[in-house]
Design a protein around this motif. Structure first.
Motif, PDB file in Angstrom:
ATOM      1  N   UNK B   1       0.864  -1.189   0.000  1.00  0.00           N
ATOM      2  CA  UNK B   1       0.000   0.000   0.000  1.00  0.00           C
ATOM      3  C   UNK B   1       0.902   1.241   0.000  1.00  0.00           C
ATOM      4  N   UNK B   2       0.674   2.201  -0.810  1.00  0.00           N
ATOM      5  CA  UNK B   2      -0.366   2.245  -1.832  1.00  0.00           C
ATOM      6  C   UNK B   2       0.060   1.585  -3.136  1.00  0.00           C
ATOM      7  N   UNK B  28       3.660  10.337  -3.923  1.00  0.00           N
ATOM      8  CA  UNK B  28       2.804   9.669  -2.946  1.00  0.00           C
ATOM      9  C   UNK B  28       3.403   9.712  -1.557  1.00  0.00           C
ATOM     10  N   UNK B  29       4.691   9.395  -1.506  1.00  0.00           N
ATOM     11  CA  UNK B  29       5.335   9.282  -0.202  1.00  0.00           C
ATOM     12  C   UNK B  29       5.618  10.652   0.418  1.00  0.00           C
ATOM     13  N   UNK B  31       3.095  12.647   0.518  1.00  0.00           N
ATOM     14  CA  UNK B  31       1.731  12.967   0.936  1.00  0.00           C
ATOM     15  C   UNK B  31       1.275  12.101   2.096  1.00  0.00           C
ATOM     16  N   UNK B  32       1.606  10.812   2.030  1.00  0.00           N
ATOM     17  CA  UNK B  32       1.298   9.933   3.155  1.00  0.00           C
ATOM     18  C   UNK B  32       2.548   9.129   3.482  1.00  0.00           C
ATOM     19  N   UNK B  33       2.676   8.782   4.748  1.00  0.00           N
ATOM     20  CA  UNK B  33       3.887   8.090   5.193  1.00  0.00           C
ATOM     21  C   UNK B  33       3.809   6.615   4.822  1.00  0.00           C
ATOM     22  N   UNK B  34       3.904   6.337   3.545  1.00  0.00           N
ATOM     23  CA  UNK B  34       3.829   4.956   3.069  1.00  0.00           C
ATOM     24  C   UNK B  34       5.222   4.351   3.091  1.00  0.00           C
ATOM     25  N   UNK B  36       8.393   2.516   1.845  1.00  0.00           N
ATOM     26  CA  UNK B  36       8.913   2.476   0.477  1.00  0.00           C
ATOM     27  C   UNK B  36       8.658   1.128  -0.180  1.00  0.00           C
ATOM     28  N   UNK B  38       6.453  -0.981   0.202  1.00  0.00           N
ATOM     29  CA  UNK B  38       5.060  -1.329  -0.029  1.00  0.00           C
ATOM     30  C   UNK B  38       4.419  -0.412  -1.055  1.00  0.00           C
ATOM     31  N   UNK B  39       5.215   0.440  -1.668  1.00  0.00           N
ATOM     32  CA  UNK B  39       4.682   1.391  -2.645  1.00  0.00           C
ATOM     33  C   UNK B  39       4.931   0.851  -4.046  1.00  0.00           C
TER      34      UNK B  39
END
Lengths: 187, 187, 187, 187, 187, 187
Positions: B1-2, B28-29, B31-34, B36, B38-39
């Motif tokens: 995710x994402x 993306x990263x 904007x939200x703490x995703x 790495x 899992x992106x």
């Protein structure tokens, strides 16, 4: 064309989803010359138990990150109003500053001391903020003009400046400053 | 995710697809703490006749855009080697330059004339290039240090600089420069 | 319903794609009572440069795995024809065997020695092979009946057996055997 | 890679969705050597009126199926505690049993009678349960060791056994048993 | 919005894919007031071995169907030029015709006989063809005006007509005709 | 096959989603010979802030459109019961009517006047309604038989008719009528 479909764990705010969509739109259109009105971003939200990676269900999605440019703006405002306590709250542990002609500083008080003989008052008029997204940080640039008073009380204005900040994990990691103050004093 | 799934008309180079994926990952990263790892970005390619918007089949996909930072790098290299003809090729019709203490200039020859009494030779050591994607342009920042010779032949080095370029439709629309040259001369 | 869409790096054989689809179909229908003819699996293939995870483009997709049941079948055939060299080729380094009433054995030659006083000849009639997929191995079960000759030359047949194999990374890691030979001898 | 996107009618429990994702993950990784942490399953849920097949809207999704291994475990526990009424509730109409050296039995009472002269008490220590999904049934295997008392009251333990069950439509259709009891008695 | 993604077995012609996209666009915009330029259809093509329904791989995709309105047009042209052999080739086995004031006819020769005393020559000027898609057939309507000669050789023109055809499996199943010939003769 | 996945802003009624799915199913099966029970439409709904086109978030989805055939049916019923006020409510500003042998009429009262000398009473028995979706309108056809009384009071029935309506933005833009009344009167 192009079409971007993002799958997220449900729960992100409208602000985060819109911001993400805007940033993806710009990232795409910086890479291929796609017409703006044909560039589409659609976000699909799933419940945590509907996402598995590595055989493990999702537990909790990463939090939304603050807008880095806004963090910088808030920090600069706190500095301008000499609210050092508030300003300090924006800084990472190992924050460092680089100003024209100064040695690297790490504490805000140092900066205040250093500035005192250089100008009696100073304020920034911002022309623009830019955000640059990297693998582990967002770089924020802002530029515009400085106005204030020289130590002798005479006013100055329209002096060009640019600041560069590294924002990592919601904190400012460093600040680099360039400006035309020396140029202006010299002329 | 994402998870991000991009649908494109087929034909974009591997470079463009990888670059696009990297930029989306970073957008993306930021904007939200995703995490790495899992992106994910997956690109699906369709033939032009398999895409219809507004009742019209797709005709020709927008071209890949050059990497803006590379354009800037190439322009700066041409300038440094005083290859003005080549440098000119990178510029938009209405290109303008802003240097510390100078009036706005529009022609490269102007800049050469302006610089002559200021330094005899100059070269840039780049520390970093940053790209910021906006709705209609990519802003490129590069900073580092200058080295060269003053008009009297004495050498200088390690003088901080930052350049800011607006790249639009594959051309440089403007250049803004800040540096510590005046500061250094003064000290 | 349900619909399953699989995204793979391109290049897997038709056999692998069909096998994957069948296995997913069965995994789903073991979980929810979905009608067979409404259960759909569609596989979408991407080029390696169209897939990015963790900011890294895909390099090479994992190879197709052999069908575990077929590996077991081939091993058992090699054993039955006493082609120990070939049989050995199917085994993992730390292969172990467990037979009724025997201590754990690790070498095929041990098994041959152990079997010699127990039966003069033996062959397996397979009723069925089953594969169970686990996180790190496939378990293969096969059962059916044994036929052969006792040490004294009298024939036997129809004696129930079941074998259990752990197949990991394309090699047999262990074999466990249960059968009614003792029961048959006793009666 | 690989990425699996499942579309379901909304309403399945978290347990069903997680179980489905795990089983699909294993089915995939038994077919191609995909890294565990790159294997993703995402489930998208639709309302029944958002799904049409064959020109007909969806009416009601198939129910979640019980975990077959748990059904077997519950049945075996009921048998061990001689709760025949409860055990009977797990069985399909045409249930059949096959034990070493016994004729095929269809009623639990038959089994109790058959076992009486063979051992006075018996209990199973399970080493492992495996589920194998087929087109119309789930096969459950469990193996481990038996402990109990021979008819003469002497204790036994550590005797290997394996059971095989066919679970169809939430009922046990058959049970096949292999073990080393005869081997142990003989030695 | 809306976005439509179609998954097809690969191999359909560009014509079929474009036609399908247009028809889906119209079907959607007849149901919700979606802006034309925000209505998107994207077609994804899979190899036959990448599609499984009901546990069975796809074998061969259904053929493209001819455009029903074109079939009707070709039939009417053949009729107008009295090429009955060619016209017959468009008809289903159980084709029936219904003309104003006539009993139902099934053979083209019947129609020719019936028309003979009614007009000496006739031709159709088409204003428009419409196609209506139903579960098992496409209904084609065409209307416009008739011109020709009455049996006495006087000319007529501008007489309104409308034809309705049922096209099933690439053949015309029936033709119904309404027109103002009687009205015109009467006046 | 084929599979259609529609992405919509959430909020459309079940009726709209089912109707859309049916119409897409028919549009597809009029283009390729797809088996009915393999034709799937799945609708995915997003919140408005999860859809961006042209850098702008979605604001409000287009409304559901009334079923055009029902509009026509309601209009015809109002006309038949001579409820001209109600009938008028269905008409576009520039509505025009075309009847056999009549000049084009634009007001319902005109039609009533025109019809008075032609028949004393009339009613329609509908055999079928067809809808044809075009880029900017839905064409509705209905045909069947007329029954009523001639001006002299004798009854008639079974007289073939067909009506054609253009429905645009929820209003009837025109009506064209063909029938066998003149033919019947003549015979």
């Amino acid at each position: 064309m192009p079409l971007v479909q993002v799958t997220l764990i449900e729960g992100y705010s409208e602000t985060a989803r819109v911001r993400m969509s805007e940033r993806i739109t710009r990232a795409l259109r910086a890479t291929i010359a796609a017409p703006l009105d044909g560039t589409i971003v659609a976000i699909n939200e799933l419940s945590p138990s509907s996402w598995m990676r590595g055989g493990k269900s999702f537990r909790s999605p990463g939090p939304e990150l603050p807008e880095a440019a806004q963090l910088v703006r808030d920090f600069l405002e706190a500095m301008q109003s000499r609210d050092l306590a508030r300003a300090q709250g924006f800084l990472a542990e190992d924050f460092v500053m680089e100003f024209p002609g100064a040695k690297r500083m790490t504490r805000l008080a140092e900066l205040i001391d250093w500035a005192r003989p250089r100008y009696r008052a100073i304020a920034k008029n911002y022309e623009r903020f830019d955000e640059c997204y990297t693998d582990d940080a967002t770089i924020v640039y802002c530029h515009g003009t400085l106005q204030g008073e020289w130590p002798d009380g005479t006013a100055f204005s329209g002096i060009r400046f640019i600041d560069r900040f590294t924002v990592r994990a919601g904190r400012l990691a460093d600040q680099s400053v360039w400006n035309d103050l020396a140029q202006s004093r010299a002329s």
